[in-house]
Design an enzyme around this catalytic site. Structure first.
Site, short mmCIF file in Angstrom:
data_model
loop_
_atom_site.label_atom_id
_atom_site.label_comp_id
_atom_site.label_asym_id
_atom_site.label_seq_id
_atom_site.Cartn_x
_atom_site.Cartn_y
_atom_site.Cartn_z
N CYS A 77 -1.54 8.33 7.60
CA CYS A 77 -2.77 8.15 6.74
C CYS A 77 -3.61 7.27 8.14
CB CYS A 77 -2.88 6.65 5.70
SG CYS A 77 -2.18 7.71 4.51
N CYS A 119 0.60 -1.12 -0.25
CA CYS A 119 -0.08 0.32 0.25
C CYS A 119 0.81 1.59 -0.06
CB CYS A 119 -1.06 0.00 0.84
SG CYS A 119 -2.01 1.51 1.48
N CYS A 120 1.88 1.39 1.17
CA CYS A 120 2.47 2.27 1.27
C CYS A 120 3.72 2.24 -0.36
CB CYS A 120 3.89 2.50 1.99
SG CYS A 120 3.47 2.60 3.89
N CYS A 131 -3.44 3.65 9.76
CA CYS A 131 -2.11 3.47 9.79
C CYS A 131 -1.78 4.43 11.00
CB CYS A 131 -0.79 2.89 8.79
SG CYS A 131 -1.95 2.38 7.46
N CYS A 186 7.68 4.35 5.91
CA CYS A 186 7.05 4.24 4.70
C CYS A 186 7.43 3.71 3.81
CB CYS A 186 5.69 5.05 4.15
SG CYS A 186 6.73 6.62 4.19
S1 SF4 Z 1 -0.07 4.44 5.74
FE1 SF4 Z 1 -0.91 3.20 5.37
S2 SF4 Z 1 -2.59 3.90 4.50
FE2 SF4 Z 1 -0.59 4.78 4.18
S3 SF4 Z 1 0.10 4.30 2.35
FE3 SF4 Z 1 1.04 3.14 4.38
S4 SF4 Z 1 -0.12 1.42 4.27
FE4 SF4 Z 1 -1.47 2.73 3.65
#
Ligand code: SF4
Length: 225
Positions: free
Chosen positions: A195, A113-114, A198, A221
């Site tokens: 985010c 996701c990151c 998280c 991240c």
């Molecule tokens: S912090 Fe969480 S929601 Fe944001 S990009 Fe990374 S995994 Fe995704």
């Protein structure tokens, strides 16, 4: 230019963040950008940028997963500080459609996701810049304990960290002295804000960044690695 040549130019102003930002902008011009999350302590670096030059380019990684409070705070700071050059860096729509169609990738693969929401968008955006300024501090986490004010990455680009040696107390004192508006979630115990899915508030005595990716071994991240 290598890091020795850059340090020669920047060392005389290294301990004065505003002068450092001004000098760095003089050197790199449009090849310089500031990275800001508009998070818990971001306001101080942004105020220093505004004092140095209001039109220095500021990049905001708009992952699509931020708190509403962060997005509103960003608009407020643009107005209060008079910043004139903010650019949102966003994920590719095709990546979201392909890898995260339900928006829940963070729950089962936070690294992926990151990667699609932060790391790759910043990599694409970074191609336009020779130097990025960050608000990272040594005091934020043990993973940042050896960070320098001026760093060169393997690809030859530079990271400038004007607040690297500032403690949390230094930051708060200066925020108070400048009468800068706090992020609205700080009063709810959020000391490091990323985010929404998280990020959690931290307990007394915890490192600020313990509230990020809580329960996972993940601490960064990936955009600064
Ligand atoms: S912090 Fe969480 S929601 Fe944001 S990009 Fe990374 S995994 Fe995704």
């Amino acid at each position: 230019m290598d890091i020795n040549q850059l340090e020669l130019q920047l060392n005389p102003v290294k301990d004065d963040p505003v002068a450092l930002l001004r000098k760095t902008h003089d050197i790199f011009g449009k090849k310089l950008a500031v990275l800001s999350s508009f998070g818990a302590e971001s306001v101080l670096l942004l105020a220093m940028v505004a004092e140095a030059k209001k039109n220095i380019r500021i990049l905001f990684l708009n992952t699509g997963k931020h708190f509403e409070e962060t997005l509103a705070y960003k608009e407020k700071l643009i107005e209060v500080l008079g910043l004139t050059n903010i650019v949102d860096v966003t994920p590719e729509k095709q990546d979201i459609d392909h890898y995260d169609p339900t928006g829940e990738l963070w729950a089962f693969d936070a690294d992926a996701c990151c990667r699609i929401r932060k790391v790759e968008p910043l990599q694409r955006a970074s191609l336009s810049y020779k130097a990025l300024v960050t608000g990272r501090k040594r005091s934020q986490a043990s993973t940042r304990a050896t960070m320098q004010i001026i760093e060169q990455r393997q690809d030859g680009t530079f990271r400038i960290n004007p607040l690297a040696f500032w403690t949390a107390e230094d930051i708060q004192k200066e925020i108070t002295r400048r009468h800068l508006p706090p992020h609205p979630l700080v009063s709810h115990g959020y000391l490091s804000i990323g985010c929404e899915p998280c990020t959690r508030p931290v307990q007394e005595g915890e490192e600020a960044r313990c509230g990020r990716w809580s329960g996972l071994s993940k601490t960064e991240c990936g955009i600064h690695l």
